[in-house]
Structures are given as C-alpha cells and as structure tokens.
Motif scaffolding. Structure first.
Motif, mmCIF file in Angstrom:
data_model
loop_
_atom_site.group_PDB
_atom_site.id
_atom_site.type_symbol
_atom_site.label_atom_id
_atom_site.label_comp_id
_atom_site.label_asym_id
_atom_site.label_seq_id
_atom_site.Cartn_x
_atom_site.Cartn_y
_atom_site.Cartn_z
ATOM 1 N N SER A 1 21.101 13.947 -6.760
ATOM 2 C CA SER A 1 21.006 15.387 -6.562
ATOM 3 C C SER A 1 21.034 16.175 -7.869
ATOM 4 C CB SER A 1 22.171 15.867 -5.680
ATOM 5 O OG SER A 1 22.034 15.359 -4.377
ATOM 6 N N ARG A 2 21.226 15.498 -8.966
ATOM 7 C CA ARG A 2 21.316 16.194 -10.250
ATOM 8 C C ARG A 2 19.944 16.358 -10.887
ATOM 9 N NH1 ARG A 2 26.592 16.093 -10.710
ATOM 10 N NH2 ARG A 2 27.783 14.201 -10.470
ATOM 11 N N GLU A 3 19.863 17.323 -11.764
ATOM 12 C CA GLU A 3 18.682 17.461 -12.602
ATOM 13 C C GLU A 3 18.665 16.283 -13.561
ATOM 14 O OE1 GLU A 3 16.353 19.795 -12.268
ATOM 15 O OE2 GLU A 3 17.472 20.657 -10.604
ATOM 16 N N ILE A 4 17.510 15.796 -13.906
ATOM 17 C CA ILE A 4 17.400 14.591 -14.716
ATOM 18 C C ILE A 4 18.099 14.731 -16.064
ATOM 19 C CG2 ILE A 4 15.170 15.069 -15.793
ATOM 20 C CD1 ILE A 4 14.984 11.847 -14.620
ATOM 21 N N GLU A 5 18.100 15.924 -16.646
ATOM 22 C CA GLU A 5 18.744 16.102 -17.950
ATOM 23 C C GLU A 5 20.271 16.089 -17.855
ATOM 24 O OE1 GLU A 5 17.288 19.854 -16.204
ATOM 25 O OE2 GLU A 5 16.129 18.245 -17.046
ATOM 26 N N GLU A 6 20.825 16.139 -16.655
ATOM 27 C CA GLU A 6 22.271 16.066 -16.461
ATOM 28 C C GLU A 6 22.774 14.620 -16.416
ATOM 29 O OE1 GLU A 6 24.051 19.102 -13.621
ATOM 30 O OE2 GLU A 6 21.970 18.973 -12.937
ATOM 31 N N ARG B 1 16.702 6.592 -11.255
ATOM 32 C CA ARG B 1 16.141 7.889 -10.874
ATOM 33 C C ARG B 1 14.630 7.909 -11.062
ATOM 34 N NH1 ARG B 1 18.255 13.238 -10.484
ATOM 35 N NH2 ARG B 1 16.489 14.518 -9.919
#
Length: 114
Positions: A75-80, A90
């Motif tokens: 559920s996170r943005e890839i940069e996180e 991912r």
C-alpha cells in the motif's frame, strides 16, 4: 545534590538504556486485535488505513513482522520502501507476494491469537 541521589539518577538512566536496547518482541495482544479487525486484509484506501497497517507492523512479533511488512508495503508509494527485497517483490510479483503474505498472516493468527 547528595551522592545517593546521583547514584539513583545514574541507575535510572542505565536501566532506561538497557530497556531501550532490549529486543522488540512486538505486542501480541495489539497484533491480534488489529488482525481480528481485518487490518492487512486489503490494500490501504486512505491515510487512516495506512496508519493501521503501520500499527499492525509495529505490534507484530518478530517472527511474523516481515510478512506484515510485505502486506504494508503493498500500500505504500514505491519511494517509501527501503528494503531491496520488498522493492523487487513490488516490481515483479506484488500480487503473489501479498497473497502469500496474507495466508501466512492468517495461519500465524490462527495459532497465536486466541
């Protein structure tokens, strides 16, 4: 300040450092409550859902934390995402990795959550 007071303060600081340096065993009660509430069963739809996934991750005992991290990172943005293996999952097999992680989470909860 008296010597006894200094010794007590020093001892308190030492005990605080030892407690902070101790192993993080998670919080099985909080983990079970969040799991029972369905946290991790679906992707986060908003910031509140992501906060609940973070809470599940924080509460997870060490032997299931990596599985919970996989679910949360979906559920996170890839940069996180900081872990290289999680980034790989991912990028290439997110759906399969999350499906497997959710099954592992439920298996764990069936054993360890009353």
């Amino acid at each position: 300040m008296r010597l006894g007071g200094l010794v007590a303060i020093g001892l308190g600081l030492l005990l605080g450092l030892v407690a902070c340096a101790g192993e993080d065993n998670g919080d099985i009660v909080a983990f079970c409550r969040l799991n029972e509430a369905g946290v991790g069963a679906h992707l986060a739809q908003n910031a509140g859902d992501l906060a609940q996934l973070d809470a599940l991750q924080d509460a997870a005992p060490p032997d299931i934390r990596e599985v919970v991290t996989t679910i949360a990172n979906a559920s996170r943005e890839i940069e996180e995402i900081q872990d290289l293996q999680e980034l790989f999952s991912r990028a290439f097999d997110l759906e399969e990795a999350v499906t497997q992680a959710r099954q592992q989470l439920q298996s764990y909860a069936n054993v360890y959550c009353p």
